[in-house]
Design a protein around this motif. Structure first.
Motif, PDB file in Angstrom:
ATOM      1  N   TYR A  99      39.475  37.680  37.860  1.00 15.22           N
ATOM      2  CA  TYR A  99      40.868  36.990  38.973  1.00 15.22           C
ATOM      3  C   TYR A  99      40.514  35.714  39.536  1.00 15.22           C
ATOM      4  N   VAL A 100      41.679  34.961  39.702  1.00 20.98           N
ATOM      5  CA  VAL A 100      41.558  33.435  40.412  1.00 20.98           C
ATOM      6  C   VAL A 100      42.095  33.805  42.014  1.00 20.98           C
ATOM      7  N   TYR A 101      41.108  33.194  42.602  1.00 22.68           N
ATOM      8  CA  TYR A 101      42.188  33.460  43.549  1.00 22.68           C
ATOM      9  C   TYR A 101      42.578  32.138  44.366  1.00 22.68           C
ATOM     10  N   VAL A 102      43.126  31.727  44.940  1.00 28.14           N
ATOM     11  CA  VAL A 102      43.702  29.963  45.090  1.00 28.14           C
ATOM     12  C   VAL A 102      44.022  29.941  46.816  1.00 28.14           C
ATOM     13  N   LEU A 103      43.337  28.948  47.005  1.00 27.35           N
ATOM     14  CA  LEU A 103      42.803  28.440  48.359  1.00 27.35           C
ATOM     15  C   LEU A 103      44.259  27.667  49.085  1.00 27.35           C
ATOM     16  N   HIS A 104      45.362  28.295  48.900  1.00 19.91           N
ATOM     17  CA  HIS A 104      46.817  27.291  49.236  1.00 19.91           C
ATOM     18  C   HIS A 104      46.205  26.829  50.726  1.00 19.91           C
ATOM     19  N   PRO A 105      47.043  25.329  50.946  1.00 17.12           N
ATOM     20  CA  PRO A 105      46.998  25.555  52.795  1.00 17.12           C
ATOM     21  C   PRO A 105      47.268  27.117  53.653  1.00 17.12           C
ATOM     22  N   GLU A 106      48.206  27.006  53.629  1.00 16.03           N
ATOM     23  CA  GLU A 106      49.125  28.639  54.194  1.00 16.03           C
ATOM     24  C   GLU A 106      47.981  29.600  53.904  1.00 16.03           C
ATOM     25  N   ARG A 107      47.473  29.735  52.475  1.00 17.84           N
ATOM     26  CA  ARG A 107      47.353  31.136  52.337  1.00 17.84           C
ATOM     27  C   ARG A 107      46.787  31.309  51.221  1.00 17.84           C
ATOM     28  N   LEU A 108      46.224  32.796  51.123  1.00 13.10           N
ATOM     29  CA  LEU A 108      45.037  33.237  50.007  1.00 13.10           C
ATOM     30  C   LEU A 108      46.027  33.610  48.562  1.00 13.10           C
ATOM     31  N   ALA A 109      46.371  33.405  47.441  1.00 15.01           N
ATOM     32  CA  ALA A 109      47.124  33.894  46.797  1.00 15.01           C
ATOM     33  C   ALA A 109      45.641  34.828  45.258  1.00 15.01           C
ATOM     34  N   VAL A 110      46.129  35.797  45.266  1.00 13.66           N
ATOM     35  CA  VAL A 110      45.386  36.321  43.643  1.00 13.66           C
ATOM     36  C   VAL A 110      46.109  35.853  42.479  1.00 13.66           C
ATOM     37  N   LEU A 111      45.591  35.709  41.427  1.00 11.01           N
ATOM     38  CA  LEU A 111      46.185  36.040  40.452  1.00 11.01           C
ATOM     39  C   LEU A 111      45.254  37.099  38.536  1.00 11.01           C
ATOM     40  N   PRO A 113      44.963  37.147  34.500  1.00  7.41           N
ATOM     41  CA  PRO A 113      46.098  37.429  33.405  1.00  7.41           C
ATOM     42  C   PRO A 113      47.281  37.737  32.673  1.00  7.41           C
ATOM     43  N   GLY A 114      48.423  36.777  32.670  1.00  8.68           N
ATOM     44  CA  GLY A 114      49.509  37.830  32.368  1.00  8.68           C
ATOM     45  C   GLY A 114      49.784  37.221  30.952  1.00  8.68           C
ATOM     46  N   ASP A 115      51.031  37.807  29.988  1.00 13.91           N
ATOM     47  CA  ASP A 115      51.253  37.398  29.158  1.00 13.91           C
ATOM     48  C   ASP A 115      51.647  36.354  28.778  1.00 13.91           C
ATOM     49  N   ASP A 116      52.300  34.860  30.314  1.00 12.32           N
ATOM     50  CA  ASP A 116      52.271  33.675  29.630  1.00 12.32           C
ATOM     51  C   ASP A 116      51.148  33.275  31.026  1.00 12.32           C
ATOM     52  N   GLY A 117      50.197  33.475  30.613  1.00 16.39           N
ATOM     53  CA  GLY A 117      48.995  32.683  31.696  1.00 16.39           C
ATOM     54  C   GLY A 117      48.921  33.232  33.129  1.00 16.39           C
ATOM     55  N   TRP A 118      48.411  33.105  33.927  1.00 16.72           N
ATOM     56  CA  TRP A 118      48.321  33.483  34.725  1.00 16.72           C
ATOM     57  C   TRP A 118      49.169  33.942  35.851  1.00 16.72           C
ATOM     58  N   GLU A 119      49.259  34.848  36.326  1.00 22.08           N
ATOM     59  CA  GLU A 119      50.253  35.520  37.272  1.00 22.08           C
ATOM     60  C   GLU A 119      49.940  36.117  39.083  1.00 22.08           C
ATOM     61  N   GLU A 120      50.424  35.628  39.645  1.00 27.46           N
ATOM     62  CA  GLU A 120      50.387  36.031  41.433  1.00 27.46           C
ATOM     63  C   GLU A 120      50.627  37.916  41.173  1.00 27.46           C
ATOM     64  N   ILE A 121      48.697  38.612  41.626  1.00 27.30           N
ATOM     65  CA  ILE A 121      50.045  39.805  42.245  1.00 27.30           C
ATOM     66  C   ILE A 121      49.860  39.291  43.641  1.00 27.30           C
ATOM     67  N   ARG A 122      49.303  38.987  44.728  1.00 24.17           N
ATOM     68  CA  ARG A 122      48.858  39.365  45.824  1.00 24.17           C
ATOM     69  C   ARG A 122      48.701  38.437  46.285  1.00 24.17           C
ATOM     70  N   SER A 123      49.080  38.165  47.809  1.00 21.59           N
ATOM     71  CA  SER A 123      49.047  36.351  48.569  1.00 21.59           C
ATOM     72  C   SER A 123      48.808  37.077  50.088  1.00 21.59           C
ATOM     73  N   THR A 124      47.747  36.243  51.257  1.00 19.52           N
ATOM     74  CA  THR A 124      47.986  36.733  52.093  1.00 19.52           C
ATOM     75  C   THR A 124      47.843  35.264  53.029  1.00 19.52           C
ATOM     76  N   PRO A 125      48.645  34.960  53.770  1.00 18.92           N
ATOM     77  CA  PRO A 125      48.402  34.365  55.019  1.00 18.92           C
ATOM     78  C   PRO A 125      46.688  34.115  55.757  1.00 18.92           C
ATOM     79  N   TRP A 126      46.764  32.946  56.456  1.00 18.80           N
ATOM     80  CA  TRP A 126      45.236  32.815  56.447  1.00 18.80           C
ATOM     81  C   TRP A 126      45.636  33.094  57.499  1.00 18.80           C
ATOM     82  N   SER A 127      46.370  33.144  58.626  1.00 16.54           N
ATOM     83  CA  SER A 127      46.870  33.866  59.758  1.00 16.54           C
ATOM     84  C   SER A 127      47.633  34.416  60.110  1.00 16.54           C
ATOM     85  N   ASP A 128      47.185  35.568  60.875  1.00 17.81           N
ATOM     86  CA  ASP A 128      48.741  36.564  60.889  1.00 17.81           C
ATOM     87  C   ASP A 128      49.564  36.503  62.157  1.00 17.81           C
TER      88      ASP A 128
END
Length: 128
Positions: A99-111, A113-128
């Motif tokens: 897994y890769v966890y990308v710290l975007h300014p507005e959200r945390l994205a979970v990547l 491995p996919g057929d064409d590189g890294w694919e995002e499977i989930r994302s959650t905002p920092w604030s509710d």
């Protein structure tokens, strides 16, 4: 050994970050990373990225959480099977990560491995 993952920041090409060796599965890592950003770094995503990526170039055994400072491979523990490297982990070099966890300014994205590189499977905002 736990689930290998990467904590990263976004780049124009994809991401750059550091490995962490334990608790890399989403059910644990998302909670720990959100707690670190929101509670330890008081919502400052860039400050969290500096600590997790820039200040600890060897990567992590355990990512810090609100109750502990974590254990990094560059200051707290000897390298595990050559895992401590000062080279950043990127989309091209993250082959051992589940897994890769990308710290975007507005959200945390979970990547994953996919057929064409890294694919995002989930994302959650920092604030509710």
């Amino acid at each position: 050994m736990g689930t290998r993952a990467v904590v990263a920041r976004p780049t124009p090409q994809g991401f750059t970050g550091r490995i962490f060796l334990n608790d890399g599965a989403p059910y644990t890592a998302m909670s720990v990373l959100r707690g670190f950003v929101l509670n330890v770094q008081e919502g400052d995503v860039e400050a969290a990225a500096r600590v997790l990526i820039d200040e600890h170039p060897g990567g992590w055994i355990d990512v810090p959480d609100p109750d502990c400072r974590g254990r990094c491979l560059c200051h707290d523990a000897p390298p595990v099977n050559g895992a401590a490297s000062t080279e950043p982990t990127t989309e091209q070099t993250a082959s051992e990560a589940e897994y890769v966890y990308v710290l975007h300014p507005e959200r945390l994205a979970v990547l994953v491995p996919g057929d064409d590189g890294w694919e995002e499977i989930r994302s959650t905002p920092w604030s509710d």
